[in-house]
Design a protein around this motif. Structure first.
Motif, PDB file in Angstrom:
ATOM      1  N   MET A   1      27.268 110.150 116.131  1.00 22.06           N
ATOM      2  CA  MET A   1      26.038 110.630 115.509  1.00 22.06           C
ATOM      3  C   MET A   1      25.878 112.115 115.814  1.00 22.06           C
ATOM      4  O   MET A   1      26.412 112.613 116.785  1.00 22.06           O
ATOM      5  CB  MET A   1      24.831 109.871 116.053  1.00 22.06           C
ATOM      6  N   PRO A  22      21.850 122.236 124.710  1.00 20.29           N
ATOM      7  CA  PRO A  22      22.298 122.144 126.100  1.00 20.29           C
ATOM      8  C   PRO A  22      23.811 122.019 126.257  1.00 20.29           C
ATOM      9  O   PRO A  22      24.323 122.165 127.363  1.00 20.29           O
ATOM     10  CB  PRO A  22      21.593 120.888 126.609  1.00 20.29           C
ATOM     11  N   VAL A  23      24.513 121.722 125.183  1.00 14.32           N
ATOM     12  CA  VAL A  23      25.965 121.545 125.301  1.00 14.32           C
ATOM     13  C   VAL A  23      26.748 122.582 124.488  1.00 14.32           C
ATOM     14  O   VAL A  23      27.941 122.410 124.241  1.00 14.32           O
ATOM     15  CB  VAL A  23      26.406 120.105 124.916  1.00 14.32           C
ATOM     16  N   GLU A  38      31.315 116.362 116.646  1.00  9.02           N
ATOM     17  CA  GLU A  38      31.923 115.576 117.730  1.00  9.02           C
ATOM     18  C   GLU A  38      31.290 115.915 119.085  1.00  9.02           C
ATOM     19  O   GLU A  38      31.295 115.095 119.996  1.00  9.02           O
ATOM     20  CB  GLU A  38      33.426 115.861 117.827  1.00  9.02           C
ATOM     21  N   VAL A  41      25.271 115.807 121.161  1.00  3.93           N
ATOM     22  CA  VAL A  41      24.916 114.624 121.958  1.00  3.93           C
ATOM     23  C   VAL A  41      23.615 114.000 121.463  1.00  3.93           C
ATOM     24  O   VAL A  41      23.038 113.149 122.140  1.00  3.93           O
ATOM     25  CB  VAL A  41      24.841 114.958 123.466  1.00  3.93           C
ATOM     26  N   ASP A  42      23.136 114.443 120.296  1.00  2.00           N
ATOM     27  CA  ASP A  42      21.959 113.803 119.683  1.00  2.00           C
ATOM     28  C   ASP A  42      20.665 114.049 120.444  1.00  2.00           C
ATOM     29  O   ASP A  42      19.750 113.233 120.371  1.00  2.00           O
ATOM     30  CB  ASP A  42      22.177 112.284 119.609  1.00  2.00           C
ATOM     31  N   CYS A  43      20.566 115.134 121.202  1.00  2.00           N
ATOM     32  CA  CYS A  43      19.371 115.309 122.036  1.00  2.00           C
ATOM     33  C   CYS A  43      18.169 115.797 121.242  1.00  2.00           C
ATOM     34  O   CYS A  43      17.033 115.679 121.686  1.00  2.00           O
ATOM     35  CB  CYS A  43      19.658 116.252 123.197  1.00  2.00           C
ATOM     36  N   GLY A  44      18.409 116.386 120.067  1.00  2.00           N
ATOM     37  CA  GLY A  44      17.294 116.764 119.210  1.00  2.00           C
ATOM     38  C   GLY A  44      16.561 118.030 119.611  1.00  2.00           C
ATOM     39  O   GLY A  44      15.498 118.315 119.069  1.00  2.00           O
ATOM     40  N   ALA A  45      17.104 118.820 120.536  1.00  2.00           N
ATOM     41  CA  ALA A  45      16.403 120.033 120.974  1.00  2.00           C
ATOM     42  C   ALA A  45      16.346 121.079 119.867  1.00  2.00           C
ATOM     43  O   ALA A  45      15.411 121.865 119.786  1.00  2.00           O
ATOM     44  CB  ALA A  45      17.091 120.622 122.205  1.00  2.00           C
ATOM     45  N   ASP A  81      32.455 125.548 122.938  1.00  2.00           N
ATOM     46  CA  ASP A  81      31.676 126.590 123.614  1.00  2.00           C
ATOM     47  C   ASP A  81      30.994 127.581 122.675  1.00  2.00           C
ATOM     48  O   ASP A  81      30.944 128.781 122.959  1.00  2.00           O
ATOM     49  CB  ASP A  81      32.611 127.380 124.564  1.00  2.00           C
TER      50      ASP A  81
END
Lengths: 99, 351
Positions: A1, A22-23, A38, A41-45, A81
């Motif tokens: 996702m 964050p990533v 890929e 991480v789906d954090c939605g920030a 990165d």
């Protein structure tokens, strides 16, 4: 996702989302930004900080923006990165956005 | 009566599981930008490597933001009691050797509320993998200082700065006799995955401290270990058998301190070689104190030493006793004649 950046970003590139991620998975192309599908991480920030509402979760993506997922995958393949990337042909071909 | 069975058993997929197979149908609810998302994605990406069916994997958590983890994995799971996940997981690991048992906990749950359970699980060396998300703050209760918050930290519960000296989770685990101790970062997926792989392969308790960003109540706590411009200067990547060098292009070294510990050395000093498998816990402990000696923060496997596991010893003892005395019976034990009388307390006859 993943989250996906759609057409509203074209020729805008506000970049607020880049600092929020964050990533470090948001990459800058010539005409728009891309989320690495890929690495996301789906954090939605990123979604609430976009001033032009260009960012959607893939499940909520407007139908006419679905192709942006493929464009993001193509643009960010093998990149990490938050490295700058090249626009895929589908994005290069878009008409200039009205500012 | 209908012939329709009450329960339909779902068919197992023929193909090996993928990260997608470990995602549950639950909506993930952490704050947008939380480091927990990155850890979840890394764990879901790693779990297929175990080569186990989902029903042979269990995640037990305590209380806290991190402890929502089991909801989001399509494995067995238990959101248990504050600080008590290691105790529950111990019971499970001892009675069900066919399961891969994981504990997900945070700095408050593991080190404050559940401090005792954590140290005794490590001491016993139960076959558990403990993932300790350390964000140096109480996030779920909205920003009070935790057992890993730095001295002087200003929070809602310490408006003039905290007076507590923090725990170093790696030092604590080593002091509690842990055989496997590692540290990694939420945002470094490759490193996090490599540490999970090493922890999973270790027989016994594995403690993995994961530096995790709480972007709401303690944002940037580990930023200098992550930012491209500063991380090389502040992070020592541990590799068994490799000299401990860090800094841009590996120009800095870690050397022995005459006082017995480790300290940063000069560029041309001979760097100490990392030995994660030595039975002596002292080198790993010295590594865990390196930042206090002005050195970088080590990440990777500090210690990986095999020793007998508690669950293995329990099973062996059971086999030995059954072989000698035959299978036991709880009913016989309860109805047996091995009773005793509590005598009246001394002097009570006089009253």
């Amino acid at each position: 996702m993943t989250y996906v950046i759609g057409a509203n970003c074209v020729d805008v590139k506000d970049r607020t989302c880049v600092a929020e991620c964050p990533v470090a998975c948001i990459h800058e192309g010539d005409r728009m930004l891309y989320i690495h599908p890929e690495e996301c991480v789906d954090c939605g920030a990123c979604e609430p900080v976009c001033p032009v509402e260009a960012i959607y979760h893939v499940d909520d993506l407007p139908a006419d923006w679905l192709w942006h997922l493929d464009a993001a995958a193509e643009a960010t393949a093998g990149r990490a990165d938050a490295e700058p990337v090249s626009d895929p042909a589908t994005v290069t071909a878009l008409p200039p956005a009205i500012q | 009566m209908s012939d329709t069975p009450l329960l339909t058993i779902a068919e197992r997929p023929a193909s090996p599981p993928s990260a997608r197979d470990f995602r549950s149908d639950q909506e993930v609810r952490w704050c947008p930008g939380c480091g927990d998302y990155a850890i979840l994605a890394a764990v879901q990406g790693f779990l297929p490597e175990l080569g186990l069916r989902r029903e042979n994997i269990v995640f037990v958590s305590g209380i806290g933001c991190s402890s929502r983890f089991p909801y989001y994995l399509d494995t067995y799971g238990m959101h248990s009691i504050h600080g008590r996940a290691p105790a529950i997981a111990t019971g499970l690991a001892v009675s069900r050797p066919d399961l891969s048992v994981w504990v997900v906990t945070g700095d408050g749950d593991a080190l404050s509320i559940g401090g005792n359970h954590l140290i005794h699980a490590l001491r016993r060396n139960v076959n558990l993998k403990i993932l300790l998300f350390n964000n140096r703050i109480y996030g779920l209760t909205k920003g009070q200082y935790s057992p890993t918050s730095e001295t002087g930290k200003i929070t809602k519960s310490t408006p003039e700065g905290s007076l507590d000296h923090p725990f170093n989770p790696v030092s604590l685990a080593l002091g509690a006799e842990a055989g496997f101790v590692a540290r990694t970062l939420d945002s470094d997926r490759k490193h996090l995955t490599s540490v999970l792989r090493a922890a999973a392969a270790h027989e016994g308790t594995a403690l993995v401290e994961i530096y995790q960003n709480c972007n709401i109540f303690n944002d940037g706590a580990f930023e200098r270990l992550k930012a491209p411009g500063t991380r090389d200067e502040h992070v020592l990547r541990l590799e068994h058998g490799a000299p401990m060098r860090y800094g841009p292009a590996g120009v800095r070294t870690v050397v022995r301190d005459p006082g017995g510990g480790l300290r940063p050395g000069a560029a041309d000093d001979a760097a100490v070689v990392h030995d994660a498998h030595t039975s002596d816990p002292v080198p790993a402990f010295a590594l865990s104190r390196l930042p206090e000696a002005g050195g970088p923060t080590p990440i990777g496997v500090f210690r990986s030493v095999r020793r007998p596991t508690y669950d293995g010893a329990v099973a062996e003892q059971g086999r030995r006793v059954r072989a000698a005395r035959g299978p036991g019976s709880v009913a016989d034990l309860l109805g047996g004649g091995d009773t005793w009388t509590v005598p009246a307390p001394f002097g009570s006859e006089a009253r």
